[in-house]
Write an enzyme that holds these catalytic residues in place. Structure first.
Site, PDB file in Angstrom:
ATOM      1  N   GLY A  78      10.261   1.209  14.293  1.00  0.00           N
ATOM      2  CA  GLY A  78      11.645   1.476  13.899  1.00  0.00           C
ATOM      3  C   GLY A  78      12.269   0.457  12.963  1.00  0.00           C
ATOM      4  N   SER A  79      11.444  -0.349  12.267  1.00  0.00           N
ATOM      5  CA  SER A  79      12.054  -1.355  11.371  1.00  0.00           C
ATOM      6  C   SER A  79      12.762  -0.683  10.188  1.00  0.00           C
ATOM      7  CB  SER A  79      11.015  -2.373  10.875  1.00  0.00           C
ATOM      8  OG  SER A  79      10.133  -1.779   9.956  1.00  0.00           O
ATOM      9  N   ASN A  80      12.227   0.427   9.707  1.00  0.00           N
ATOM     10  CA  ASN A  80      12.923   1.146   8.617  1.00  0.00           C
ATOM     11  C   ASN A  80      14.230   1.756   9.114  1.00  0.00           C
ATOM     12  OD1 ASN A  80      11.460   1.372   5.893  1.00  0.00           O
ATOM     13  ND2 ASN A  80       9.810   1.490   7.405  1.00  0.00           N
ATOM     14  N   ASN A 121      10.975  11.418   3.418  1.00  0.00           N
ATOM     15  CA  ASN A 121       9.978  10.620   4.145  1.00  0.00           C
ATOM     16  C   ASN A 121       9.672   9.376   3.336  1.00  0.00           C
ATOM     17  OD1 ASN A 121       7.958  10.016   6.134  1.00  0.00           O
ATOM     18  ND2 ASN A 121       6.399  10.694   4.682  1.00  0.00           N
ATOM     19  N   MET A 173       5.420  10.103  13.257  1.00  0.00           N
ATOM     20  CA  MET A 173       4.003  10.405  13.060  1.00  0.00           C
ATOM     21  C   MET A 173       3.638  11.812  13.550  1.00  0.00           C
ATOM     22  SD  MET A 173       3.267   8.049  11.284  1.00  0.00           S
ATOM     23  CE  MET A 173       2.703   6.404  10.873  1.00  0.00           C
ATOM     24  N   ARG A 174       4.456  12.764  13.161  1.00  0.00           N
ATOM     25  CA  ARG A 174       4.239  14.149  13.576  1.00  0.00           C
ATOM     26  C   ARG A 174       4.465  15.013  12.335  1.00  0.00           C
ATOM     27  NH1 ARG A 174       3.886  16.416  18.373  1.00  0.00           N
ATOM     28  NH2 ARG A 174       3.896  14.335  19.266  1.00  0.00           N
ATOM     29  N   HIS A 214       6.561   6.649   2.694  1.00  0.00           N
ATOM     30  CA  HIS A 214       5.120   6.501   2.908  1.00  0.00           C
ATOM     31  C   HIS A 214       4.661   5.192   2.258  1.00  0.00           C
ATOM     32  CE1 HIS A 214       1.063   7.773   3.788  1.00  0.00           C
ATOM     33  NE2 HIS A 214       0.735   7.321   2.589  1.00  0.00           N
TER      34      HIS A 214
HETATM   35  C1  GAR Z   1       6.234   2.534   7.712  1.00  0.00           C
HETATM   36  O1  GAR Z   1       5.390   1.645   7.011  1.00  0.00           O
HETATM   37  C2  GAR Z   1       6.181   3.912   7.102  1.00  0.00           C
HETATM   38  O2  GAR Z   1       6.047   3.888   5.715  1.00  0.00           O
HETATM   39  C3  GAR Z   1       4.947   4.469   7.757  1.00  0.00           C
HETATM   40  O3  GAR Z   1       5.048   4.060   9.095  1.00  0.00           O
HETATM   41  C4  GAR Z   1       5.675   2.782   9.126  1.00  0.00           C
HETATM   42  C5  GAR Z   1       6.759   2.799  10.157  1.00  0.00           C
HETATM   43  O4  GAR Z   1       7.267   1.509  10.367  1.00  0.00           O
HETATM   44  N1  GAR Z   1       4.873   5.885   7.640  1.00  0.00           N
HETATM   45  C6  GAR Z   1       3.731   6.544   7.432  1.00  0.00           C
HETATM   46  O5  GAR Z   1       2.647   6.004   7.385  1.00  0.00           O
HETATM   47  C7  GAR Z   1       3.906   8.044   7.274  1.00  0.00           C
HETATM   48  N2  GAR Z   1       2.690   8.642   6.839  1.00  0.00           N
HETATM   49  P1  GAR Z   1       8.621   1.297  11.136  1.00  0.00           P
HETATM   50  O6  GAR Z   1       8.501   2.120  12.434  1.00  0.00           O
HETATM   51  O7  GAR Z   1       8.686  -0.174  11.424  1.00  0.00           O
HETATM   52  O8  GAR Z   1       9.724   1.774  10.281  1.00  0.00           O
END
Ligand code: GAR
Length: 218
Positions: free
Chosen positions: A29-31, A124, A107-108, A126
């Site tokens: 959840g950092s984003n 999204n 991740m779904r 990526h």
């Molecule tokens: C992030 O790096 C995002 O880009 C990636 O998951 C991470 C989540 O980090 N998403 C994917 O790989 C989607 N295919 P977070 O939970 O710390 O935000």
């Protein structure tokens, strides 16, 4: 379709600059936290009203509690089909009058049923320069491949996987002394900035999607 989305508060020229936003997370959840903090600093309009998760144990849940954002946990294991699960999501999103969905480590894969309900209103992030290194381990895959440049992509979600029109990309270089963890740190730092920039563009500029290109009109 024309600027500022295609429905509800995101209708072109609807004059509504306060869309309700939901962020979907499965893990750290950092984003999500960066989006909430940037939103509170006024880096993009609207307000993050909800964090949606498919994982009750996600660290993102604790972040949401600290940030005082309501959490909606819907357990996919309780539903026989993906569509049954997503129908509950759609109902709840309507209840919160959500206009825009931001996937942030969710991740779904969302089904065509769900994508159609929120056409061009799901973004999204990526951690690669799409279309290179799609999938769940993009940073590791790019590092192991030996690329010299990688980065981050913010895109609309369509019926494919990591395949919708690209809104914004940013790059980072991979130096000889980088390790997987230093590269991950660089990517996350960039993500925490670029996602809010992309949301701001979608919500404040006029744009259209033409032959899968996201085109700014002004
Ligand atoms: C992030 O790096 C995002 O880009 C990636 O998951 C991470 C989540 O980090 N998403 C994917 O790989 C989607 N295919 P977070 O939970 O710390 O935000």
């Amino acid at each position: 379709m024309g600027g500022r989305g295609d429905s509800g508060c995101m209708k072109p020229n609807s004059g509504c600059m306060k869309p309700n936003i939901a962020v979907f997370c499965s893990g750290n959840g950092s984003n999500f936290e960066a989006l909430v903090k940037n939103n509170r600093k006024g880096k993009f309009p609207g307000s993050i009203e909800l964090m949606v998760t498919d994982n009750a144990d996600a660290f993102a849940v604790l972040r949401a509690q600290r940030l005082q954002i309501p959490v909606l946990f819907v357990d996919p294991k309780r539903y026989v089909s993906k569509e049954d699960y997503e129908k509950v999501l759609v109902r709840e999103l309507r209840r919160f009058s959500i206009d825009l969905i931001l996937l942030a480590g969710f991740m779904r894969i969302l089904s065509p049923y769900f994508v159609k309900k929120f056409r061009n209103r799901i973004l999204n992030i990526h951690p690669s320069l799409l279309p290179a290194f799609k999938g769940a381990h993009a940073i590791k895959d790019a590092f192991e491949y030996g690329v010299k440049v990688t980065g981050v992509t913010v895109h609309f979600v369509d019926e494919g996987v990591d395949s919708g029109p690209i809104i914004l990309q940013g790059s980072v270089s991979v130096e000889n002394n980088d390790t997987l963890s230093t590269l991950e740190a660089k990517i996350h730092k960039l993500e925490h900035r670029i996602y809010s920039q992309a949301v701001n563009i979608v919500l404040t500029k006029k744009w259209k999607i033409s032959r899968r290109r996201f085109v700014l009109l002004s």
